[in-house]
Design an enzyme around this catalytic site. Structure first.
Site, PDB file in Angstrom:
ATOM      1  N   LYS A 152       1.723  -3.780  -8.845  1.00 24.49           N
ATOM      2  CA  LYS A 152       1.066  -3.687  -7.530  1.00 24.49           C
ATOM      3  C   LYS A 152      -0.114  -2.710  -7.584  1.00 24.49           C
ATOM      4  O   LYS A 152      -1.213  -3.030  -7.142  1.00 24.49           O
ATOM      5  CB  LYS A 152       2.065  -3.200  -6.456  1.00 24.49           C
ATOM      6  CG  LYS A 152       3.309  -4.082  -6.340  1.00 24.49           C
ATOM      7  CD  LYS A 152       4.271  -3.578  -5.276  1.00 24.49           C
ATOM      8  CE  LYS A 152       4.890  -2.230  -5.557  1.00 24.49           C
ATOM      9  NZ  LYS A 152       5.814  -2.199  -6.721  1.00 24.49           N
TER      10      LYS A 152
ATOM     11  N   ARG B 115       8.780  -1.781   2.915  1.00 23.74           N
ATOM     12  CA  ARG B 115       9.805  -2.175   1.947  1.00 23.74           C
ATOM     13  C   ARG B 115      11.202  -2.225   2.544  1.00 23.74           C
ATOM     14  O   ARG B 115      12.175  -2.257   1.802  1.00 23.74           O
ATOM     15  CB  ARG B 115       9.745  -1.382   0.648  1.00 23.74           C
ATOM     16  CG  ARG B 115       9.734   0.049   0.733  1.00 23.74           C
ATOM     17  CD  ARG B 115       8.880   0.676  -0.357  1.00 23.74           C
ATOM     18  NE  ARG B 115       9.387   0.827  -1.674  1.00 23.74           N
ATOM     19  CZ  ARG B 115       8.608   1.184  -2.705  1.00 23.74           C
ATOM     20  NH1 ARG B 115       7.319   1.346  -2.550  1.00 23.74           N
ATOM     21  NH2 ARG B 115       9.096   1.346  -3.882  1.00 23.74           N
TER      22      ARG B 115
ATOM     23  N   ARG C 204       4.793   3.662 -18.911  1.00 19.09           N
ATOM     24  CA  ARG C 204       3.677   4.013 -18.026  1.00 19.09           C
ATOM     25  C   ARG C 204       3.348   5.501 -18.185  1.00 19.09           C
ATOM     26  O   ARG C 204       4.231   6.335 -18.299  1.00 19.09           O
ATOM     27  CB  ARG C 204       4.049   3.750 -16.565  1.00 19.09           C
ATOM     28  CG  ARG C 204       2.995   4.295 -15.600  1.00 19.09           C
ATOM     29  CD  ARG C 204       3.115   3.757 -14.198  1.00 19.09           C
ATOM     30  NE  ARG C 204       4.405   4.002 -13.590  1.00 19.09           N
ATOM     31  CZ  ARG C 204       4.773   3.505 -12.408  1.00 19.09           C
ATOM     32  NH1 ARG C 204       3.947   2.719 -11.747  1.00 19.09           N
ATOM     33  NH2 ARG C 204       5.961   3.764 -11.935  1.00 19.09           N
TER      34      ARG C 204
ATOM     35  N   ARG D 292       6.102   9.730 -15.022  1.00 20.57           N
ATOM     36  CA  ARG D 292       6.625   9.996 -13.678  1.00 20.57           C
ATOM     37  C   ARG D 292       8.114  10.342 -13.730  1.00 20.57           C
ATOM     38  O   ARG D 292       8.856   9.777 -14.531  1.00 20.57           O
ATOM     39  CB  ARG D 292       6.417   8.762 -12.784  1.00 20.57           C
ATOM     40  CG  ARG D 292       5.257   8.901 -11.830  1.00 20.57           C
ATOM     41  CD  ARG D 292       4.889   7.632 -11.143  1.00 20.57           C
ATOM     42  NE  ARG D 292       5.952   7.010 -10.378  1.00 20.57           N
ATOM     43  CZ  ARG D 292       5.798   5.933  -9.619  1.00 20.57           C
ATOM     44  NH1 ARG D 292       4.592   5.380  -9.513  1.00 20.57           N
ATOM     45  NH2 ARG D 292       6.800   5.399  -8.960  1.00 20.57           N
TER      46      ARG D 292
ATOM     47  N   ARG E 281      16.166   1.953  -8.723  1.00 17.62           N
ATOM     48  CA  ARG E 281      15.041   1.453  -7.906  1.00 17.62           C
ATOM     49  C   ARG E 281      15.082  -0.067  -7.819  1.00 17.62           C
ATOM     50  O   ARG E 281      14.778  -0.657  -6.779  1.00 17.62           O
ATOM     51  CB  ARG E 281      13.707   1.924  -8.498  1.00 17.62           C
ATOM     52  CG  ARG E 281      13.456   3.411  -8.246  1.00 17.62           C
ATOM     53  CD  ARG E 281      12.466   3.999  -9.233  1.00 17.62           C
ATOM     54  NE  ARG E 281      11.130   3.458  -9.126  1.00 17.62           N
ATOM     55  CZ  ARG E 281      10.205   3.555 -10.091  1.00 17.62           C
ATOM     56  NH1 ARG E 281      10.499   4.177 -11.233  1.00 17.62           N
ATOM     57  NH2 ARG E 281       9.018   3.038  -9.922  1.00 17.62           N
TER      58      ARG E 281
HETATM   59  P1  AP5 Z   1       1.988  -0.460 -11.861  1.00 16.63           P
HETATM   60  O1  AP5 Z   1       0.783  -1.221 -11.432  1.00 16.63           O
HETATM   61  O2  AP5 Z   1       1.901   1.024 -11.828  1.00 16.63           O
HETATM   62  O3  AP5 Z   1       3.276  -1.018 -11.065  1.00 16.63           O
HETATM   63  P2  AP5 Z   1       3.708  -0.875  -9.565  1.00 16.63           P
HETATM   64  O4  AP5 Z   1       4.190  -2.192  -9.095  1.00 16.63           O
HETATM   65  O5  AP5 Z   1       2.631  -0.209  -8.748  1.00 16.63           O
HETATM   66  O6  AP5 Z   1       4.973   0.077  -9.784  1.00 16.63           O
HETATM   67  P3  AP5 Z   1       5.491   1.386  -9.057  1.00 16.63           P
HETATM   68  O7  AP5 Z   1       6.560   1.958  -9.959  1.00 16.63           O
HETATM   69  O8  AP5 Z   1       4.380   2.336  -8.704  1.00 16.63           O
HETATM   70  O9  AP5 Z   1       6.129   0.797  -7.790  1.00 16.63           O
HETATM   71  P4  AP5 Z   1       7.262   1.360  -6.978  1.00 16.63           P
HETATM   72  O10 AP5 Z   1       7.235   0.440  -5.850  1.00 16.63           O
HETATM   73  O11 AP5 Z   1       8.552   1.566  -7.627  1.00 16.63           O
HETATM   74  O12 AP5 Z   1       6.814   2.887  -6.760  1.00 16.63           O
HETATM   75  P5  AP5 Z   1       6.064   3.625  -5.570  1.00 16.63           P
HETATM   76  O13 AP5 Z   1       5.136   4.594  -6.173  1.00 16.63           O
HETATM   77  O14 AP5 Z   1       5.567   2.671  -4.549  1.00 16.63           O
HETATM   78  O15 AP5 Z   1       2.384  -0.932 -13.339  1.00 16.63           O
HETATM   79  C1  AP5 Z   1       3.473  -0.335 -14.004  1.00 16.63           C
HETATM   80  C2  AP5 Z   1       3.139  -0.179 -15.498  1.00 16.63           C
HETATM   81  O16 AP5 Z   1       3.022  -1.480 -16.077  1.00 16.63           O
HETATM   82  C3  AP5 Z   1       1.807   0.522 -15.768  1.00 16.63           C
HETATM   83  O17 AP5 Z   1       1.941   1.280 -16.953  1.00 16.63           O
HETATM   84  C4  AP5 Z   1       0.800  -0.638 -15.971  1.00 16.63           C
HETATM   85  O18 AP5 Z   1      -0.235  -0.275 -16.867  1.00 16.63           O
HETATM   86  C5  AP5 Z   1       1.715  -1.708 -16.595  1.00 16.63           C
HETATM   87  N1  AP5 Z   1       1.362  -3.065 -16.205  1.00 16.63           N
HETATM   88  C6  AP5 Z   1       0.930  -3.499 -14.989  1.00 16.63           C
HETATM   89  N2  AP5 Z   1       0.729  -4.837 -15.005  1.00 16.63           N
HETATM   90  C7  AP5 Z   1       1.103  -5.249 -16.276  1.00 16.63           C
HETATM   91  C8  AP5 Z   1       1.127  -6.511 -16.915  1.00 16.63           C
HETATM   92  N3  AP5 Z   1       0.761  -7.635 -16.271  1.00 16.63           N
HETATM   93  N4  AP5 Z   1       1.552  -6.575 -18.196  1.00 16.63           N
HETATM   94  C9  AP5 Z   1       1.938  -5.449 -18.863  1.00 16.63           C
HETATM   95  N5  AP5 Z   1       1.908  -4.205 -18.313  1.00 16.63           N
HETATM   96  C10 AP5 Z   1       1.502  -4.119 -17.018  1.00 16.63           C
HETATM   97  O19 AP5 Z   1       7.300   4.382  -4.886  1.00 16.63           O
HETATM   98  C11 AP5 Z   1       7.952   5.457  -5.539  1.00 16.63           C
HETATM   99  C12 AP5 Z   1       9.049   5.981  -4.633  1.00 16.63           C
HETATM  100  O20 AP5 Z   1       8.489   6.471  -3.410  1.00 16.63           O
HETATM  101  C13 AP5 Z   1      10.109   4.945  -4.194  1.00 16.63           C
HETATM  102  O21 AP5 Z   1      11.138   4.785  -5.147  1.00 16.63           O
HETATM  103  C14 AP5 Z   1      10.604   5.571  -2.899  1.00 16.63           C
HETATM  104  O22 AP5 Z   1      11.494   6.639  -3.131  1.00 16.63           O
HETATM  105  C15 AP5 Z   1       9.321   6.149  -2.300  1.00 16.63           C
HETATM  106  N6  AP5 Z   1       8.609   5.191  -1.432  1.00 16.63           N
HETATM  107  C16 AP5 Z   1       7.370   4.670  -1.624  1.00 16.63           C
HETATM  108  N7  AP5 Z   1       7.043   3.841  -0.630  1.00 16.63           N
HETATM  109  C17 AP5 Z   1       8.095   3.824   0.224  1.00 16.63           C
HETATM  110  C18 AP5 Z   1       8.374   3.134   1.425  1.00 16.63           C
HETATM  111  N8  AP5 Z   1       7.473   2.285   1.979  1.00 16.63           N
HETATM  112  N9  AP5 Z   1       9.568   3.336   2.017  1.00 16.63           N
HETATM  113  C19 AP5 Z   1      10.469   4.194   1.506  1.00 16.63           C
HETATM  114  N10 AP5 Z   1      10.282   4.882   0.373  1.00 16.63           N
HETATM  115  C20 AP5 Z   1       9.091   4.701  -0.274  1.00 16.63           C
END
Ligand code: AP5
Length: 214
Positions: A13, A88, A127, A160, A171
């Site tokens: 994402k 989410r 990552r 991270r 997660r």
């Molecule tokens: P990346 O693009 O970073 O993936 P992502 O989908 O953004 O993953 P996240 O881990 O950031 O999502 P998340 O939803 O768990 O975490 P968030 O920060 O929102 O890609 C990942 C890796 O893969 C990178 O190294 C990239 O280079 C590689 N990659 C990408 N595409 C690829 C491909 N096609 N092929 C190969 N490699 C690839 O949330 C973190 C925490 O915050 C949550 O657990 C929760 O506690 C809290 N939180 C956040 N939002 C909320 C909410 N709305 N409600 C409640 N809690 C929340």
């Protein structure tokens, strides 16, 4: 353009949101990034959120909805935005509907990043993020030019706190239980586009652009 990117942790994402920011000149709004900034700055919100994030659990809906209400009031949202990681849960989706209705807005498209769990652990445990500018790399799929250093600002890269195998599995469980139902919520409104997110970063970028540009 008002877009929402939804998918499991590590589905890409954040990576794809960066391309869409350039394409449409609208901001990426990542609740994960906003929460991490609060944790880093040791704000009251950050102190409350940290324990949930560390455990791979979701931060309470009321905290997220208050944070988003403030974010939407900022000027850069006027032309549109890319929501990344919000909503989410169903209560967050309902809360977003209310916020949008007050702003007389609606989402144009919900992009569903479809990727199986078995690819996620490899992506996330490899990552690395920049301490300075937040740029994201991957040791296998998108390495930086100099190991451990950011291409953009030369700061150190870090793993991270929630990108360890135990927390990644938690997660994913939380995603399937609480976030996957949000996809149905939007399919019922007829605004979802499902993207096969197993391929390369470039393939997915092309597929997203082909699907969302009318
Ligand atoms: P990346 O693009 O970073 O993936 P992502 O989908 O953004 O993953 P996240 O881990 O950031 O999502 P998340 O939803 O768990 O975490 P968030 O920060 O929102 O890609 C990942 C890796 O893969 C990178 O190294 C990239 O280079 C590689 N990659 C990408 N595409 C690829 C491909 N096609 N092929 C190969 N490699 C690839 O949330 C973190 C925490 O915050 C949550 O657990 C929760 O506690 C809290 N939180 C956040 N939002 C909320 C909410 N709305 N409600 C409640 N809690 C929340």
């Amino acid at each position: 353009m008002r877009l929402l990117l939804i998918g499991p942790p590590g589905s890409g994402k954040g990576t794809q949101a960066k391309f869409l920011v350039d394409q449409f000149t609208i901001p990426q709004i990542s609740t994960g990034d906003m929460l991490r900034e609060n944790v880093h700055n040791k704000t009251p919100l950050g102190k409350e959120a940290q324990k949930f994030m560390k455990a791979g659990e979701l931060v309470p809906d009321s905290v997220i909805l208050d944070m988003m209400k403030n974010r939407f009031s900022e000027n850069d949202c006027a032309k549109g935005y890319i929501l990344d990681g919000f909503p989410r849960t169903i209560p967050q989706a309902e809360g977003l509907d209310q916020l949008l209705s007050h702003m007389n807005q609606q989402l144009d498209c919900v992009v569903v990043m479809d990727v199986p769990d078995n690819l996620i652990i490899t992506r996330l445990s490899n990552r690395r993020s920049c301490k300075g500018c937040g740029q994201v790399y991957n040791l296998i799929f998108e390495p930086s030019d100099i190991a451990g250093k950011c291409n953009e600002c030369n700061e150190d890269l870090y793993l991270r706190e929630d990108d360890n195998p135990v927390t990644i599995k938690q997660r994913l469980t939380v995603y399937h239980e609480q976030t996957a139902p949000v996809i149905n919520y939007y399919s019922n409104q007829g605004i979802t586009k499902v993207i096969d997110a197993k391929g390369s970063i470039d393939e997915i970028k092309t597929e997203i652009l082909t699907n969302i540009i009318p």
